[in-house]
Design an enzyme around this catalytic site. Structure first.
Site, PDB file in Angstrom:
ATOM      1  N   PRO A 208      43.397  37.686  45.501  1.00 32.45           N
ATOM      2  CA  PRO A 208      44.192  38.257  44.420  1.00 32.45           C
ATOM      3  C   PRO A 208      43.615  39.591  43.954  1.00 32.45           C
ATOM      4  O   PRO A 208      42.398  39.741  43.813  1.00 32.45           O
ATOM      5  CB  PRO A 208      44.085  37.192  43.315  1.00 32.45           C
ATOM      6  CG  PRO A 208      43.798  35.921  44.042  1.00 32.45           C
ATOM      7  CD  PRO A 208      42.939  36.324  45.202  1.00 32.45           C
ATOM      8  N   GLU A 209      44.491  40.560  43.761  1.00 30.31           N
ATOM      9  CA  GLU A 209      44.084  41.873  43.288  1.00 30.31           C
ATOM     10  C   GLU A 209      44.484  42.026  41.828  1.00 30.31           C
ATOM     11  O   GLU A 209      44.904  41.056  41.192  1.00 30.31           O
ATOM     12  CB  GLU A 209      44.706  42.952  44.181  1.00 30.31           C
ATOM     13  CG  GLU A 209      44.322  42.788  45.653  1.00 30.31           C
ATOM     14  CD  GLU A 209      44.932  43.833  46.569  1.00 30.31           C
ATOM     15  OE1 GLU A 209      45.227  44.950  46.091  1.00 30.31           O
ATOM     16  OE2 GLU A 209      45.121  43.538  47.768  1.00 30.31           O
TER      17      GLU A 209
END
Length: 279
Positions: A2-3
């Site tokens: 996840p960014e």
């Protein structure tokens, strides 16, 4: 992994779901996720009786702000949080459960088992690893064209690895670096010192706009990402190059190509992102 848009979406949903809840006890079934303290008994004892006041974010890290403690959590590859009733079956790969006194539970599930959790006194978390060497937040007011250029413009490193380096700008990963570079019309193998002023301005605008749009869409569900309510993000339907190898560019029609830059799979349009000579 996840960014920024995905972690920000998780932060927002968790804030709605758990802020104000009091932890009655904590169950840990995979101790290696715990980094500070590393012992499950100490970790659980430190959290028992505390209330989650709010959930914040620093880069790709969640910061659960409790009364007297901060829980710093990194989701790594596939970590996810969800809120459940206590009588709901516990899914496989659930490694930490925060039992609330209202009969609900915050459960941390991680198939890959790479996630981490640290406990700190308030403020101490920002002065020690893993948060103390993080760069600037790209959606905050302090991130300007000038700060971007000051951090990167004189460096002879390729622009993509620089943008991935969390010591300069936080939250950017493979997806959004590819998207921002395409939007700015910059080849990922260009070295930062070769970018012209107009290219820096386009890159700055592309980083801000790409991240903001992704946050609005709830992030990108490329593999297993869901938010704290179990909902998928929708920005994957708006991606211009990432994951679209062999498909036509939506701007010029040329085929999107995949190459490796800095050891990372990278998607580009060879017509829209041409390599340039050094100045």
């Amino acid at each position: 992994m996840p960014e920024l848009p995905e972690v920000e979406t998780v932060r927002r949903t968790l804030n709605q779901l758990v802020a104000g809840k009091r932890i009655e006890r904590v169950t840990v079934s995979l101790p290696r996720i715990l980094q500070r303290p590393a012992e499950p008994e100490q970790f659980a004892a430190a959290l028992a009786g505390r209330t989650i006041e709010t959930v914040e974010r620093r880069g790709k890290f969640l910061r659960l702000m409790l009364d007297g403690l901060v829980l710093v959590s990194h989701l790594r590859m596939e970590g996810r949080y969800g809120v459940y009733a206590k009588d709901e079956p516990v899914e496989p790969h659930t490694h930490v459960i925060f039992h609330f006194d209202d009969g609900t539970e915050l459960r941390y599930k991680d198939v890959r088992q790479f996630g981490t959790m640290h406990l700190f006194a308030p403020g101490e978390d920002l002065q020690q690893k893993p948060l103390n060497k993080l760069g600037i937040e790209p959606l905050e007011d302090g991130f300007t064209l000038q700060t971007l250029k000051r951090a990167l413009a004189r460096r002879t490193t390729k622009i993509k690895p620089l943008l991935l380096n969390q010591a300069y700008i936080v939250g950017l990963g493979n997806i959004y670096v590819d998207e921002a570079l395409f939007t700015a019309g910059i080849h990922p193998e260009r070295t930062a010192d070769t970018l012209k002023p107009a290219e820096w301005a386009r890159l700055y605008d592309a980083i801000r706009s790409t991240l903001a749009r992704a946050v609005d869409a709830g992030g990108s569900s490329i593999k297993s990402y869901v938010n704290g309510q179990g909902e998928m993000g929708m920005f994957q339907h708006e991606l211009l190059v990432y994951g679209r190898g062999g498909e036509p560019c939506r701007r010029c029609g040329a085929a999107i190509e995949k190459l490796v830059v800095g050891g990372r799979g990278t998607h580009i349009c060879v017509k829209c992102q041409r390599p340039s000579r050094r100045r």
